[in-house]
Motif scaffolding. Structure first.
Motif, PDB file in Angstrom:
ATOM      1  N   ASN A  76       0.799  -1.216   0.000  1.00 31.05           N
ATOM      2  CA  ASN A  76       0.000   0.000   0.000  1.00 31.05           C
ATOM      3  C   ASN A  76       0.838   1.275   0.000  1.00 31.05           C
ATOM      4  OD1 ASN A  76       0.968  -0.533   2.484  1.00 31.05           O
ATOM      5  ND2 ASN A  76      -1.008  -0.597   3.530  1.00 31.05           N
ATOM      6  N   ASP A  77       2.173   1.181   0.145  1.00 31.15           N
ATOM      7  CA  ASP A  77       3.005   2.389   0.079  1.00 31.15           C
ATOM      8  C   ASP A  77       3.584   2.607  -1.310  1.00 31.15           C
ATOM      9  OD1 ASP A  77       2.517   3.005   2.607  1.00 31.15           O
ATOM     10  OD2 ASP A  77       4.480   2.508   3.422  1.00 31.15           O
ATOM     11  N   GLN A  78       3.182   1.739  -2.259  1.00 28.77           N
ATOM     12  CA  GLN A  78       3.799   1.786  -3.584  1.00 28.77           C
ATOM     13  C   GLN A  78       3.653   3.158  -4.240  1.00 28.77           C
ATOM     14  OE1 GLN A  78       1.926   0.104  -6.988  1.00 28.77           O
ATOM     15  NE2 GLN A  78       3.638  -1.281  -7.341  1.00 28.77           N
ATOM     16  N   VAL A  79       2.451   3.736  -4.175  1.00 21.11           N
ATOM     17  CA  VAL A  79       2.216   5.023  -4.847  1.00 21.11           C
ATOM     18  C   VAL A  79       3.119   6.100  -4.256  1.00 21.11           C
ATOM     19  CG1 VAL A  79       0.498   6.777  -5.341  1.00 21.11           C
ATOM     20  CG2 VAL A  79      -0.129   4.370  -5.383  1.00 21.11           C
ATOM     21  N   HIS A  80       3.320   6.030  -2.934  1.00 17.75           N
ATOM     22  CA  HIS A  80       4.144   7.028  -2.266  1.00 17.75           C
ATOM     23  C   HIS A  80       5.608   6.898  -2.689  1.00 17.75           C
ATOM     24  CE1 HIS A  80       4.781   9.320   1.766  1.00 17.75           C
ATOM     25  NE2 HIS A  80       5.301   9.937   0.740  1.00 17.75           N
ATOM     26  N   PHE A  81       6.096   5.665  -2.732  1.00 20.52           N
ATOM     27  CA  PHE A  81       7.530   5.469  -2.956  1.00 20.52           C
ATOM     28  C   PHE A  81       7.880   5.406  -4.443  1.00 20.52           C
ATOM     29  CE2 PHE A  81      11.181   2.486  -3.342  1.00 20.52           C
ATOM     30  CZ  PHE A  81      12.131   3.354  -2.861  1.00 20.52           C
ATOM     31  N   LEU A  82       7.188   4.532  -5.195  1.00 16.05           N
ATOM     32  CA  LEU A  82       7.538   4.356  -6.605  1.00 16.05           C
ATOM     33  C   LEU A  82       6.740   5.274  -7.518  1.00 16.05           C
ATOM     34  CD1 LEU A  82       7.763   0.494  -6.984  1.00 16.05           C
ATOM     35  CD2 LEU A  82       9.613   2.110  -6.723  1.00 16.05           C
ATOM     36  N   GLY A  83       5.554   5.623  -7.093  1.00 19.65           N
ATOM     37  CA  GLY A  83       4.636   6.331  -7.985  1.00 19.65           C
ATOM     38  C   GLY A  83       3.540   5.379  -8.402  1.00 19.65           C
TER      39      GLY A  83
END
Lengths: 384, 394
Positions: free
Chosen positions: A86-93
């Motif tokens: 769930n942190d993918q958008v924050h870290f990778l985009g």
């Protein structure tokens, strides 16, 4: 020197071994240890030990309880969350369907990296190949992320934002800094005045730079308000547009760091022997020719070293985005350090440490690749 | 030069040639110099304008800030000292005697600090103004950490330049293994940290000879130097979380000591790198003859080597002082309330309910950056003499 008892060798007690050596002699005998021990001990305790300790945090879910910290071992969950969870958008985009353009870029990047690996088969041994494989894997991964987010029109995460600050920022700073150094190395009056003035921004507290720039770049009350109004931009706010905010951040970072490149390159330019340049001038070479053929090859080793130092420091950027936008809009100006600080503030220590570790891996791979493939090559060429 | 002048001073040059070609070697053509001066002037304005804007904003009042941009004091707006007074004067304890008492406290605490480093500089008056407290905190922390860093770093740099070290590879591996063991035992098995580290240290000295004999490979001075310098690559965010826990465990969180030590460690690589270059470039004959006369290593270092490298030492100290004054990330984590430094206090002003009072903010920023600008101009004199740039060329 004349009397015989001054000729006794230092360290050997004149009365023989039975007499205990004095504190001073003991101290001197161990001088080699005392000289280096404080530095090594401090680094071991406050840099190496915490780096190892960070792994424990990164691999655990950490909770504050009454009697202290509770660690629960969760393997690589904190890392996996950044890439797949769930942190993918924050870290990778936002990793989504890849566009044609993104795919073409990815394919080209992979082809270039494979070609580079194939070429390097001939020139290194197996240890060098392992290093090159790591660099290649990182390059392909970054190319994939760029293709899937940036070039497919999706928002990018803190990873690519950090790389943007590092690579685009360093390129801009290097170009302008070297240009200014070149101007100041020409025979002009008031050289020392410009030197002092151009040096100042490097030393101003980054936090002060952040606030000053926030005021100067203000669209409604800042000094450039008439210019923005004349351009018809009074309704556009840079701090609300992701790329606008990133570019403003990069310009402010450049304001601070161009002096560093300037000072180092000026020293390098002034070290170029004057008579080489003058001989070329007499022979009728144009200034472009002189710069390309004589000056540039001589300053190249310093240039790559300075660029390496600047890149190392650029990965640590945190104060400017924190002050100017608070990482916003959304998380689009957050560097990885700031990302980690914000996760820490939300009391998620494990994830915060995991992001810090990812930054460490990124920094080490990028900087040591640059050092091994570019800086060392230039230094060897300069020695030869 | 005479041949060169001959070539360039031949008569009958057209106006275009006169404009674009240098009149003689070592000069610039008129067009080129005009372009150069314009570019330099543009950059000078770009550099100085933000600083100018901060300074004039600190003399504005709320109306002059909020009613659109005003550029020139006395013409556009009437400057006043409200922002400065509110920094130092609203508080009853921030009058002149109180400033004097705080200054005395600074000196007194500095001495106490040397004797017992755990002491925290606390305001004598509980309501003394925060600006002054932060300013004194900043001075204490940056001066002491610079002293510590330069002393330790110069010693290590000198040793690496002059003494051969050959630590055994096996011992280094064992040290790393024991460190990992201590961490694992402390965090997962709940053994107290002081017990596990004491046992590990005893084990290390007990096994050092035995294991060292097994692995004969050694590392040299160059490797140690590279190891110290490469610590600069380490992003501070990686170490600051465990360091926070470590200082919490020993009860040193929010003290001057924590900040002093962390700042010193963060800048140690720079000091070692620069000072190593100075020491390596000194002629070794002086030290050799002193050694023949029976001088001790410390005597040589203190009486002969340090005086010879005085310009380099001064430049390094100045640079470290500036870096420590500007440090932000470690202070965010380690200075939670009592030892807030200037950057932390300025950052905290951002979060206000009524918005930012830019005029007050600018007054504090001026207080924060004036010392740095003076130090930078001092440092610039060393740099233009080429003192600090040898290391880059290596």
């Amino acid at each position: 020197m004349a009397s015989s008892d001054t000729l006794v060798q230092p360290g050997i007690s004149p009365a023989g071994l039975s007499q205990a050596e004095s504190w001073g002699e003991w101290f001197d005998r161990h001088a080699r240890t005392f000289f280096i021990a404080p530095a090594v001990t401090l680094i071991l305790i406050f840099a190496i030990f915490p780096t190892f300790y960070s792994i424990v945090f990164a691999l655990s879910r950490v909770r504050f309880t009454g009697e202290g910290l509770r660690f629960r071992f969760v393997w690589f969950q904190n890392f996996a969350k950044q890439f797949f969870g769930n942190d993918q958008v924050h870290f990778l985009g936002k990793v989504d369907q890849m566009s044609m353009f993104g795919m073409a870029f990815f394919a080209a990047a992979v082809a270039a990296v494979l070609w580079w690996l194939y070429r390097s088969l001939a020139i290194t041994n197996w240890i060098g190949m392992i290093g090159r494989l790591i660099s290649a894997a990182m390059a392909i991964f970054v190319a994939w992320i760029m293709g899937a987010t940036l070039l497919s029109g999706n928002p990018i995460g803190t990873l690519l934002t950090t790389l943007f600050y590092v690579f685009v920022g360093c390129a801009v700073q290097f170009a302008i800094g070297t240009g200014l150094a070149f101007l100041c190395s020409q025979p002009i009056a008031g050289k020392n005045f410009f030197r002092v003035i151009f040096f100042i921004p490097l030393m101003v507290t980054p936090l002060g730079v952040g606030y000053a720039m926030k005021m100067v770049a203000d669209m409604t009350k800042g000094p450039f308000e008439p210019i923005f109004a004349a351009l018809g931009l009074e309704n556009w706010v840079w701090s609300a547009s992701p790329w606008g905010a990133r570019f403003v951040m990069m310009i402010c970072d450049s304001w601070q760091w161009i002096p560093f490149i300037f000072i180092c390159m000026l020293a390098a330019l002034e070290n170029v022997p004057r008579d080489h340049v003058e001989a070329a001038q007499v022979d009728g070479a144009s200034s472009v020719q002189i710069f390309r053929e004589i000056t540039w090859p001589q300053i190249l080793p310093v240039a790559v070293t300075v660029l390496l130092i600047r890149m190392i420091e650029a990965f640590k950027i945190v104060d400017l985005p924190n002050i100017m936008t608070g990482g916003g809009p959304g998380s689009s100006t957050e560097s990885m350090t700031l990302h980690s600080v914000y996760v820490w503030r939300a009391n998620d220590i494990g994830t915060s440490a995991a992001i810090a570790y990812l930054l460490l891996i990124l920094t080490v791979v990028v900087c040591s690749s640059f050092f091994n493939y570019i800086v060392l090559g230039q230094l060897r060429k300069a020695k030869a | 030069m005479s041949e060169a002048s001959f070539r360039f001073e031949k008569s009958g040059r057209s106006i275009m040639e006169r404009m674009f070609e240098p009149p003689e070697v070592g000069r610039m053509s008129p067009v080129a110099s005009v372009v150069a001066y314009i570019l330099l002037a543009v950059w000078t304005i770009f550099v100085l304008f933000p600083i100018y804007w901060v300074i004039i904003t600190s003399f504005k009042d709320a109306a002059a800030v909020n009613q659109g941009p005003f550029y020139v004091p006395f013409l556009d707006f009437q400057p006043n000292l409200d922002a400065w007074r509110s920094q130092f004067n609203t508080d009853p304890y921030c009058d002149l005697p109180s400033v004097a008492r705080q200054a005395w406290l600074l000196v007194y605490n500095s001495f106490v600090f040397i004797v017992s480093p755990v002491v925290t500089l606390q305001p004598m008056e509980p309501q003394i103004c925060k600006t002054l407290l932060a300013f004194t905190n900043s001075i204490v922390v940056s001066v002491f950490s610079t002293a510590l860093c330069v002393a330790i770093g110069a010693m290590a740099a000198y040793a690496l330049a002059r003494i051969q070290y050959k630590p055994k590879f096996g011992n280094i591996l064992m040290f790393v293994a024991l460190t990992l063991l201590v961490i694992a035992v402390t965090s997962y098995a709940g053994v107290p940290w002081w017990l596990s580290s004491a046992v590990a240290l005893a084990l290390f000295f007990f096994l050092a000879r035995t294991i060292g004999r097994r692995f004969q490979a050694t590392v040299g001075n160059g490797d140690i130097l590279f190891w110290i310098i490469s610590q600069r690559i380490l992003p501070p965010i990686v170490v600051v979380i465990p360091v926070y826990m470590m200082f919490q465990a020993v009860g040193l969180l929010d003290t001057h000591l924590a900040l002093v030590v962390m700042y010193a460690v963060a800048n140690l690589p720079i000091v070692v790198w620069l000072m190593h270059d100075f020491f390596a470039n000194l002629p070794i004959e002086l030290e050799e003859s002193a050694q023949l006369d029976g001088a001790t290593r410390f005597g040589i270092f203190w009486d002969i080597v340090l005086p010879l490298t005085r310009p380099g030492l001064a430049a390094t100290t100045l640079l470290t002082l500036i870096l420590n004054w500007n440090e932000y990330l470690f202070a965010v984590f380690l200075a939670t309330a009592k030892v807030q430094t200037m950057p932390i206090m300025v950052a905290a002003k951002n979060a206000g309910e009524k918005g930012v009072f830019w005029w007050e903010m600018c007054a504090i920023i001026v207080v924060m950056i004036i010392p740095v600008i003076f130090m930078a101009i001092l440092l610039q004199r060393f740099i233009s003499r080429g003192v600090l740039l040898g290391a880059v060329k290596g």
